[in-house]
Design a protein around this motif. Structure first.
Motif, PDB file in Angstrom:
ATOM      1  N   VAL A  54     -13.960 -15.100  -6.589  1.00  0.00           N
ATOM      2  CA  VAL A  54     -13.718 -16.524  -7.068  1.00  0.00           C
ATOM      3  C   VAL A  54     -12.470 -16.447  -8.037  1.00  0.00           C
ATOM      4  CG1 VAL A  54     -15.203 -16.458  -8.945  1.00  0.00           C
ATOM      5  CG2 VAL A  54     -14.718 -18.517  -8.013  1.00  0.00           C
ATOM      6  N   ASN A  55     -12.234 -15.385  -8.677  1.00  0.00           N
ATOM      7  CA  ASN A  55     -11.337 -15.342  -9.673  1.00  0.00           C
ATOM      8  C   ASN A  55      -9.916 -14.882  -9.308  1.00  0.00           C
ATOM      9  OD1 ASN A  55     -12.557 -16.629 -11.961  1.00  0.00           O
ATOM     10  ND2 ASN A  55     -13.620 -14.664 -12.356  1.00  0.00           N
ATOM     11  N   HIS A  56      -9.782 -14.752  -7.996  1.00  0.00           N
ATOM     12  CA  HIS A  56      -8.636 -13.979  -7.152  1.00  0.00           C
ATOM     13  C   HIS A  56      -8.404 -15.044  -5.843  1.00  0.00           C
ATOM     14  CE1 HIS A  56      -9.039 -10.231  -9.432  1.00  0.00           C
ATOM     15  NE2 HIS A  56     -10.281 -10.548  -9.383  1.00  0.00           N
ATOM     16  N   ASP A  57      -8.512 -16.333  -5.976  1.00  0.00           N
ATOM     17  CA  ASP A  57      -8.114 -17.183  -5.043  1.00  0.00           C
ATOM     18  C   ASP A  57      -8.883 -16.970  -3.548  1.00  0.00           C
ATOM     19  OD1 ASP A  57      -6.717 -18.823  -6.412  1.00  0.00           O
ATOM     20  OD2 ASP A  57      -4.962 -17.339  -6.323  1.00  0.00           O
ATOM     21  N   PHE A  58      -9.917 -16.026  -3.719  1.00  0.00           N
ATOM     22  CA  PHE A  58     -10.634 -15.481  -2.423  1.00  0.00           C
ATOM     23  C   PHE A  58      -9.672 -14.977  -1.231  1.00  0.00           C
ATOM     24  CE2 PHE A  58     -12.754 -19.540  -4.112  1.00  0.00           C
ATOM     25  CZ  PHE A  58     -13.987 -18.927  -4.284  1.00  0.00           C
ATOM     26  N   ASP A  59      -8.925 -13.875  -1.884  1.00  0.00           N
ATOM     27  CA  ASP A  59      -7.975 -13.385  -1.191  1.00  0.00           C
ATOM     28  C   ASP A  59      -8.627 -12.569  -0.149  1.00  0.00           C
ATOM     29  OD1 ASP A  59      -6.539 -10.514  -0.840  1.00  0.00           O
ATOM     30  OD2 ASP A  59      -4.948 -12.197  -1.566  1.00  0.00           O
ATOM     31  N   GLU A  60      -8.124 -12.903   1.271  1.00  0.00           N
ATOM     32  CA  GLU A  60      -8.759 -12.392   2.268  1.00  0.00           C
ATOM     33  C   GLU A  60      -8.405 -10.668   2.469  1.00  0.00           C
ATOM     34  OE1 GLU A  60     -10.806 -11.717   5.977  1.00  0.00           O
ATOM     35  OE2 GLU A  60     -10.811 -13.246   4.542  1.00  0.00           O
ATOM     36  N   SER A  61      -7.206 -10.326   2.115  1.00  0.00           N
ATOM     37  CA  SER A  61      -7.060  -8.710   2.115  1.00  0.00           C
ATOM     38  C   SER A  61      -8.100  -8.046   1.020  1.00  0.00           C
ATOM     39  CB  SER A  61      -5.621  -8.306   2.048  1.00  0.00           C
ATOM     40  OG  SER A  61      -5.225  -8.972   0.466  1.00  0.00           O
ATOM     41  N   LEU A  62      -8.116  -8.685   0.171  1.00  0.00           N
ATOM     42  CA  LEU A  62      -9.150  -8.180  -0.903  1.00  0.00           C
ATOM     43  C   LEU A  62     -10.753  -8.044  -0.462  1.00  0.00           C
ATOM     44  CD1 LEU A  62      -8.618  -6.810  -3.912  1.00  0.00           C
ATOM     45  CD2 LEU A  62      -9.178  -9.037  -4.848  1.00  0.00           C
ATOM     46  N   TYR A  63     -10.901  -9.217   0.187  1.00  0.00           N
ATOM     47  CA  TYR A  63     -12.361  -9.260   0.813  1.00  0.00           C
ATOM     48  C   TYR A  63     -12.542  -7.957   1.836  1.00  0.00           C
ATOM     49  CZ  TYR A  63     -15.983 -10.661   4.030  1.00  0.00           C
ATOM     50  OH  TYR A  63     -16.938 -10.576   4.877  1.00  0.00           O
ATOM     51  N   GLN A  64     -11.325  -7.865   2.623  1.00  0.00           N
ATOM     52  CA  GLN A  64     -11.480  -6.755   3.621  1.00  0.00           C
ATOM     53  C   GLN A  64     -11.544  -5.402   3.052  1.00  0.00           C
ATOM     54  OE1 GLN A  64     -12.326  -7.227   6.755  1.00  0.00           O
ATOM     55  NE2 GLN A  64     -11.898  -9.520   6.862  1.00  0.00           N
ATOM     56  N   GLU A  65     -10.776  -5.238   1.904  1.00  0.00           N
ATOM     57  CA  GLU A  65     -10.897  -4.052   1.211  1.00  0.00           C
ATOM     58  C   GLU A  65     -12.172  -3.686   0.625  1.00  0.00           C
ATOM     59  OE1 GLU A  65      -7.665  -2.183  -1.340  1.00  0.00           O
ATOM     60  OE2 GLU A  65      -6.928  -4.501  -1.150  1.00  0.00           O
ATOM     61  N   TYR A  66     -12.642  -4.492  -0.031  1.00  0.00           N
ATOM     62  CA  TYR A  66     -14.288  -4.420  -0.560  1.00  0.00           C
ATOM     63  C   TYR A  66     -15.151  -4.337   0.622  1.00  0.00           C
ATOM     64  CZ  TYR A  66     -18.034  -5.228  -3.566  1.00  0.00           C
ATOM     65  OH  TYR A  66     -19.110  -4.977  -4.528  1.00  0.00           O
ATOM     66  N   LYS A  67     -15.109  -4.945   1.786  1.00  0.00           N
ATOM     67  CA  LYS A  67     -15.902  -4.801   2.764  1.00  0.00           C
ATOM     68  C   LYS A  67     -15.870  -3.340   3.365  1.00  0.00           C
ATOM     69  CE  LYS A  67     -16.647  -6.131   7.779  1.00  0.00           C
ATOM     70  NZ  LYS A  67     -15.940  -7.095   8.731  1.00  0.00           N
ATOM     71  N   SER A  68     -14.810  -2.926   3.594  1.00  0.00           N
ATOM     72  CA  SER A  68     -14.626  -1.512   3.821  1.00  0.00           C
ATOM     73  C   SER A  68     -15.345  -0.586   3.072  1.00  0.00           C
ATOM     74  CB  SER A  68     -13.091  -1.247   4.133  1.00  0.00           C
ATOM     75  OG  SER A  68     -12.967   0.138   4.577  1.00  0.00           O
TER      76      SER A  68
END
Length: 230
Positions: free
Chosen positions: A61-75
């Motif tokens: 939420v504090n990172h503009d819901f960044d997609e690449s960051l989401y994919q890193e977290y998921k991985s």
């Protein structure tokens, strides 16, 4: 035209097994810190019944819901499950009478699938850690859909694709432990058996009016007969 078999959709967390929440959250926090994600509320969040996609997206939420960051977290999360959880199986608890229920439905004239907020890989790792070795026919997973209410339609689509008939939602039963399981069943015209092996007791679940509430998965022939008559 004859009716198709009953289709049983098993939730995982809180229904078939539980993962030590303190252990799990400590690793979720480690990943947040490793990626420098600013999300102070993780420890107080409720994850019950939510999809992995929804939970991990909310961390951003504090990172503009960044997609690449989401994919890193998921991985990194999937790496944790594979490399940590599978080597520390004591952190995973099999819930009572699951083998009795699985045997009844897998050996009978039923189609058995998963309906879970987990990513597919996360679901399979958790089941392996709990020594659940049944081959589910298909799964509706919290991979691409954030909203759990959309998972039943994924299950219907999968059944139609695999078995080449038009599934009747009223012949699906969702087994789950949270109000969100009940809600997604109701929204899709499916039946729901709510089990009190998760974080919600009978009184809390009854507020959402599932078709049946059970204490655990024992005596599946009894509660299955009861729910299809409801």
């Amino acid at each position: 035209m004859s009716q198709h078999p009953w289709i049983i959709l098993f939730d995982i967390d809180g229904t078939l097994l539980t993962v030590d929440s303190k252990f799990n959250r400590s690793h979720l926090r480690k990943i947040l810190d490793e990626l420098n994600i600013d999300y102070p509320d993780m420890e107080s969040d409720s994850f019950s019944g939510r999809t992995d996609h929804d939970i991990f997206t909310s961390f951003l939420v504090n990172h503009d819901f960044d997609e690449s960051l989401y994919q890193e977290y998921k991985s990194l999360y999937l790496d944790y499950l594979q490399n940590v959880l599978l080597t520390q199986k004591k952190r995973v608890t099999r819930l009572p009478h699951i083998d009795e229920a699985l045997e009844y439905f897998f050996e009978g004239d039923f189609i058995c699938g998963l309906l879970t907020g987990n990513y597919p890989q996360a679901a399979h790792i958790k089941l392996k850690a709990a020594d659940v070795d049944r081959e589910f026919s298909f799964g509706a997973f919290g991979e691409f859909e954030k909203d759990r209410n959309k998972l039943p339609q994924l299950a219907i689509d999968e059944v139609q694709k695999i078995y080449d008939f038009n599934p009747d939602p009223s012949r699906f039963i969702i087994l789950g432990d949270t109000p969100r399981d009940v809600e997604c069943a109701k929204n899709s015209g499916m039946k729901c058996v709510a089990v009190t092996t998760g974080k919600y007791d009978r009184e809390e679940l009854s507020e959402h009016a599932p078709d049946l509430i059970i204490e655990n998965l024992a005596n599946p022939e009894k509660w299955f007969t009861e729910v299809i008559r409801s």
